[in-house]
Design a protein around this motif. Structure first.
Motif, PDB file in Angstrom:
ATOM      1  N   ARG A 150       0.829  -1.199   0.000  1.00  0.00           N
ATOM      2  CA  ARG A 150       0.000   0.000   0.000  1.00  0.00           C
ATOM      3  C   ARG A 150       0.869   1.257   0.000  1.00  0.00           C
ATOM      4  O   ARG A 150       0.627   2.189  -0.763  1.00  0.00           O
ATOM      5  CB  ARG A 150      -0.926  -0.002   1.222  1.00  0.00           C
ATOM      6  N   GLN A 153       2.559   1.721  -3.420  1.00  0.00           N
ATOM      7  CA  GLN A 153       1.606   2.235  -4.410  1.00  0.00           C
ATOM      8  C   GLN A 153       1.315   3.712  -4.166  1.00  0.00           C
ATOM      9  O   GLN A 153       1.232   4.505  -5.108  1.00  0.00           O
ATOM     10  CB  GLN A 153       0.311   1.423  -4.361  1.00  0.00           C
ATOM     11  N   HIS A 154       1.175   4.089  -2.918  1.00  0.00           N
ATOM     12  CA  HIS A 154       0.880   5.474  -2.578  1.00  0.00           C
ATOM     13  C   HIS A 154       2.021   6.386  -3.024  1.00  0.00           C
ATOM     14  O   HIS A 154       1.796   7.404  -3.698  1.00  0.00           O
ATOM     15  CB  HIS A 154       0.626   5.609  -1.078  1.00  0.00           C
ATOM     16  N   TYR A 155       3.243   6.062  -2.623  1.00  0.00           N
ATOM     17  CA  TYR A 155       4.372   6.939  -2.930  1.00  0.00           C
ATOM     18  C   TYR A 155       4.774   6.891  -4.399  1.00  0.00           C
ATOM     19  O   TYR A 155       5.336   7.854  -4.909  1.00  0.00           O
ATOM     20  CB  TYR A 155       5.555   6.644  -2.005  1.00  0.00           C
ATOM     21  N   ARG A 157       2.516   6.727  -6.603  1.00  0.00           N
ATOM     22  CA  ARG A 157       1.317   7.314  -7.215  1.00  0.00           C
ATOM     23  C   ARG A 157       0.707   6.355  -8.233  1.00  0.00           C
ATOM     24  O   ARG A 157       0.392   6.722  -9.359  1.00  0.00           O
ATOM     25  CB  ARG A 157       1.628   8.674  -7.813  1.00  0.00           C
ATOM     26  N   GLY A 159      -2.392   3.878  -9.052  1.00  0.00           N
ATOM     27  CA  GLY A 159      -3.777   3.578  -8.725  1.00  0.00           C
ATOM     28  C   GLY A 159      -4.055   2.099  -8.937  1.00  0.00           C
ATOM     29  O   GLY A 159      -3.584   1.499  -9.889  1.00  0.00           O
ATOM     30  N   THR A 173      -8.454   2.315  -5.197  1.00  0.00           N
ATOM     31  CA  THR A 173      -7.654   2.959  -4.154  1.00  0.00           C
ATOM     32  C   THR A 173      -7.874   4.470  -4.226  1.00  0.00           C
ATOM     33  O   THR A 173      -8.352   5.012  -5.235  1.00  0.00           O
ATOM     34  CB  THR A 173      -6.154   2.656  -4.330  1.00  0.00           C
ATOM     35  N   GLU A 175      -5.691   6.682  -4.586  1.00  0.00           N
ATOM     36  CA  GLU A 175      -4.881   7.260  -5.670  1.00  0.00           C
ATOM     37  C   GLU A 175      -5.610   7.152  -7.010  1.00  0.00           C
ATOM     38  O   GLU A 175      -5.593   8.082  -7.814  1.00  0.00           O
ATOM     39  CB  GLU A 175      -3.515   6.560  -5.747  1.00  0.00           C
ATOM     40  N   ARG A 178      -8.157   9.781  -7.157  1.00  0.00           N
ATOM     41  CA  ARG A 178      -7.548  11.073  -7.442  1.00  0.00           C
ATOM     42  C   ARG A 178      -7.211  11.190  -8.933  1.00  0.00           C
ATOM     43  O   ARG A 178      -7.518  12.196  -9.568  1.00  0.00           O
ATOM     44  CB  ARG A 178      -6.277  11.262  -6.607  1.00  0.00           C
ATOM     45  N   ILE A 179      -6.617  10.148  -9.510  1.00  0.00           N
ATOM     46  CA  ILE A 179      -6.213  10.183 -10.920  1.00  0.00           C
ATOM     47  C   ILE A 179      -7.414  10.429 -11.837  1.00  0.00           C
ATOM     48  O   ILE A 179      -7.370  11.237 -12.755  1.00  0.00           O
ATOM     49  CB  ILE A 179      -5.484   8.881 -11.311  1.00  0.00           C
TER      50      ILE A 179
END
Length: 191
Positions: A150, A153-155, A157, A159, A173, A175, A178-179
């Protein structure tokens, strides 16, 4: 003649009892868990081989002893309290932790139960325990692995989405929300 017949019958009964006890002991020694019986004073009167192994004590070191003569005070108190609850309620299922010689705190699912006394005998407490340490360690490793994924994937970026074919749901997720400008926390269903 009657005395001889009584003697023969008594001898057969004793032999059958010994054979039954031997079968019971052989059966219990193949149980993939610990099994024991404590008398009304909390003294071990029976233990199988797995109990010897996990308690790191031989039968001669266990039989006739109480928990406070075998284990550290906190462990002995917990085991005794669980015995009292089993006697009071008739049975108790719980998880107990025992630090073993391998340096690991072993977790076991434990079932303790009342064994009614026969005749004038006081009731006993029976118990069985199955070590679930490997399962707990595996679950913790999986949790840590999922957390590392997790965070990666977050850092990075990235999805990610999951699709559940049984329900047709897709979960995204944060991300990915957001995308694509999606509303966070929504579950999308595609048929």
């Amino acid at each position: 003649a009657r005395q001889a017949a009584d003697f023969i019958e008594r001898t057969r009964t004793e032999q059958a009892l010994r054979a039954s006890e031997q079968r019971f002991a052989a059966f219990m020694d193949h149980l993939p868990g610990a099994a024991w019986i404590k008398n009304s004073e909390g003294r071990y009167v029976y233990a199988n081989r797995e109990t010897e192994r996990i308690f790191s004590r031989t039968l001669s070191e266990l039989l006739g002893k109480r928990d406070d003569e075998i284990f550290p005070p906190d462990t002995a108190r917990l085991f005794c309290e669980n015995d009292r609850q089993a006697l009071k309620k008739g049975s108790l299922r719980t998880t107990e932790v025992l630090h073993q010689d391998d340096g690991i705190a072993h977790h076991s699912i434990v079932q303790k139960f009342l064994l009614p006394g026969m005749g004038s005998d006081a009731p006993c407490v029976g118990g069985v325990a199955f070590d679930i340490t490997d399962r707990i360690l595996g679950e913790e490793e999986l949790r840590q692995s999922e957390e590392r994924l997790r965070l990666a994937q977050h850092y990075a970026r990235i999805g990610v989405w999951d699709w559940f074919p049984q329900t047709g749901e897709m979960r995204f997720t944060a991300e990915l929300h957001r995308i694509y400008g999606l509303n966070p926390g929504t579950v999308h269903t595609y048929q």
